[in-house]
Design a protein around this motif. Structure first.
Motif, PDB file in Angstrom:
ATOM      1  N   ALA A 163       0.797  -1.046  -0.366  1.00 37.11           N
ATOM      2  CA  ALA A 163       0.394  -0.068   0.196  1.00 37.11           C
ATOM      3  C   ALA A 163       1.125   1.319   0.250  1.00 37.11           C
ATOM      4  CB  ALA A 163      -0.715  -0.448   0.870  1.00 37.11           C
ATOM      5  N   TYR A 164       2.195   1.540   0.895  1.00 36.84           N
ATOM      6  CA  TYR A 164       3.047   2.346   0.235  1.00 36.84           C
ATOM      7  C   TYR A 164       3.298   2.931  -0.252  1.00 36.84           C
ATOM      8  CZ  TYR A 164       2.607   1.446   5.566  1.00 36.84           C
ATOM      9  OH  TYR A 164       2.684   1.602   6.833  1.00 36.84           O
ATOM     10  N   ALA A 165       4.035   1.842  -0.916  1.00 36.43           N
ATOM     11  CA  ALA A 165       4.318   1.938  -2.139  1.00 36.43           C
ATOM     12  C   ALA A 165       3.633   2.048  -3.633  1.00 36.43           C
ATOM     13  CB  ALA A 165       4.576   0.113  -3.097  1.00 36.43           C
ATOM     14  N   LEU A 166       2.735   1.333  -3.091  1.00 37.86           N
ATOM     15  CA  LEU A 166       1.207   2.032  -4.316  1.00 37.86           C
ATOM     16  C   LEU A 166       0.971   3.154  -4.207  1.00 37.86           C
ATOM     17  CD1 LEU A 166      -0.896  -0.770  -4.671  1.00 37.86           C
ATOM     18  CD2 LEU A 166       0.853  -0.397  -6.357  1.00 37.86           C
ATOM     19  N   ALA A 167       1.180   3.623  -2.787  1.00 41.15           N
ATOM     20  CA  ALA A 167       0.469   5.352  -2.658  1.00 41.15           C
ATOM     21  C   ALA A 167       1.660   5.902  -3.303  1.00 41.15           C
ATOM     22  CB  ALA A 167       0.200   5.224  -0.348  1.00 41.15           C
ATOM     23  N   GLY A 168       2.770   5.673  -3.259  1.00 45.05           N
ATOM     24  CA  GLY A 168       4.594   6.416  -3.783  1.00 45.05           C
ATOM     25  C   GLY A 168       4.598   6.853  -4.422  1.00 45.05           C
ATOM     26  N   VAL A 169       4.011   5.806  -5.635  1.00 46.62           N
ATOM     27  CA  VAL A 169       4.039   5.479  -6.636  1.00 46.62           C
ATOM     28  C   VAL A 169       3.157   6.587  -7.838  1.00 46.62           C
ATOM     29  CG1 VAL A 169       4.093   3.887  -9.106  1.00 46.62           C
ATOM     30  CG2 VAL A 169       5.643   3.229  -6.982  1.00 46.62           C
ATOM     31  N   GLY A 170       1.612   6.494  -7.212  1.00 45.62           N
ATOM     32  CA  GLY A 170       0.750   7.035  -7.349  1.00 45.62           C
ATOM     33  C   GLY A 170       1.221   8.418  -6.945  1.00 45.62           C
ATOM     34  N   THR A 171       1.404   8.661  -6.336  1.00 41.35           N
ATOM     35  CA  THR A 171       1.602  10.195  -6.328  1.00 41.35           C
ATOM     36  C   THR A 171       3.119  10.646  -6.653  1.00 41.35           C
ATOM     37  OG1 THR A 171       1.378   9.869  -3.703  1.00 41.35           O
ATOM     38  CG2 THR A 171       2.542  11.588  -3.890  1.00 41.35           C
ATOM     39  N   GLY A 172       4.384  10.128  -7.049  1.00 41.55           N
ATOM     40  CA  GLY A 172       5.356  10.808  -7.697  1.00 41.55           C
ATOM     41  C   GLY A 172       4.959  10.450  -9.250  1.00 41.55           C
ATOM     42  N   PHE A 173       4.034   9.850  -9.453  1.00 40.85           N
ATOM     43  CA  PHE A 173       2.942   9.533 -11.524  1.00 40.85           C
ATOM     44  C   PHE A 173       2.809  11.081 -11.156  1.00 40.85           C
ATOM     45  CE2 PHE A 173      -0.135   9.260 -13.891  1.00 40.85           C
ATOM     46  CZ  PHE A 173       0.839   9.236 -15.286  1.00 40.85           C
TER      47      PHE A 173
END
Length: 239
Positions: A163-173
């Motif tokens: 969940a942390y990884a997906l949230a980070g990737v989404g925010t970064g994208f």
């Protein structure tokens, strides 16, 4: 462009043709692509070229061949070479040799940034998971005491890491696509061979996402597995 000095649109310049003849031409315009391989060239119209060099009429000095994806370039060159002798062939790799060092530098910078980002992500997830496990140590001990197996407990922390990884990737994208990229597009980086902007592809993003999820999984597994290996009584009493 630097060699033009005071030459500007509308100026008349004297040039020497390949046959040794000197002619005077009018400069229609000056272009600046900020790319030396193209900015060092000058162009005249086909009509004027035919008038000044009649021998060049209906004759081509270069032919560009576009191949389909997956075609073996070397085999295509061999097939074309058999049609006529005395021709010189240059593949896209040959033509791009002038910028290969620069593109290799870009790849090196990109790889370094990716490694730093992955190490930062791994350390962040490890610290978050470790702190969470410290505060939940007694609860984990009680859950194990009432019969909950270790694997679901470990997997729950792996899910949190995903969940942390997906949230980070989404925010970064979102930041990269709609904030950083437009800013760099309007104010590009200036390199010797021209301006450079930021770009990415979906395949690259998907690959980086998979790598980040793997790193996040490993970063969460290490403290989670260690926490469930502690004796139940030690976990409950916090010793």
């Amino acid at each position: 462009r630097a060699s033009l000095q005071t030459v500007h649109a509308g100026a008349r310049v004297s040039i020497t043709l390949v046959n040794g003849r000197s002619v005077t031409l009018t400069v229609v315009g000056v272009y600046d692509n900020q790319f030396p391989q193209s900015d060092s060239d000058a162009y005249i119209t086909t009509t004027e070229a035919d008038r000044l060099l009649p021998a060049s009429r209906d004759r081509a000095t270069a032919i560009y061949v576009r191949t389909h994806s997956g075609v073996n370039v070397n085999q295509e060159v061999s097939r074309l070479a058999a049609l006529r002798s005395g021709m010189t062939f240059q593949t896209s790799a040959d033509l791009g040799a002038a910028v290969q060092v620069q593109t290799a530098t870009y790849r090196l910078i990109s790889n370094i940034l990716k490694i730093v980002s992955l190490l930062t992500a791994a350390l962040t997830i490890f610290v978050i998971t470790y702190i969470d496990l410290v505060y939940e140590r007694r609860q984990i001990g009680i859950e194990r005491a009432i019969g909950i197996k270790s694997s679901p407990i470990v997997f729950s922390y792996v899910l949190k890491a995903w969940a942390y990884a997906l949230a980070g990737v989404g925010t970064g994208f979102v930041l990269f696509r709609y904030a950083v990229t437009p800013i760099v597009a309007s104010h590009p980086f200036h390199f010797p061979n021209g301006p450079v902007t930021l770009a990415t592809t979906w395949n690259e993003m998907i690959r980086d996402l998979i790598i980040l999820i793997v790193v996040a999984t490993l970063a969460a597994l290490a403290p989670a597995i260690r926490s469930v290996r502690i004796r139940i009584l030690d976990a409950i009493w916090g010793t």
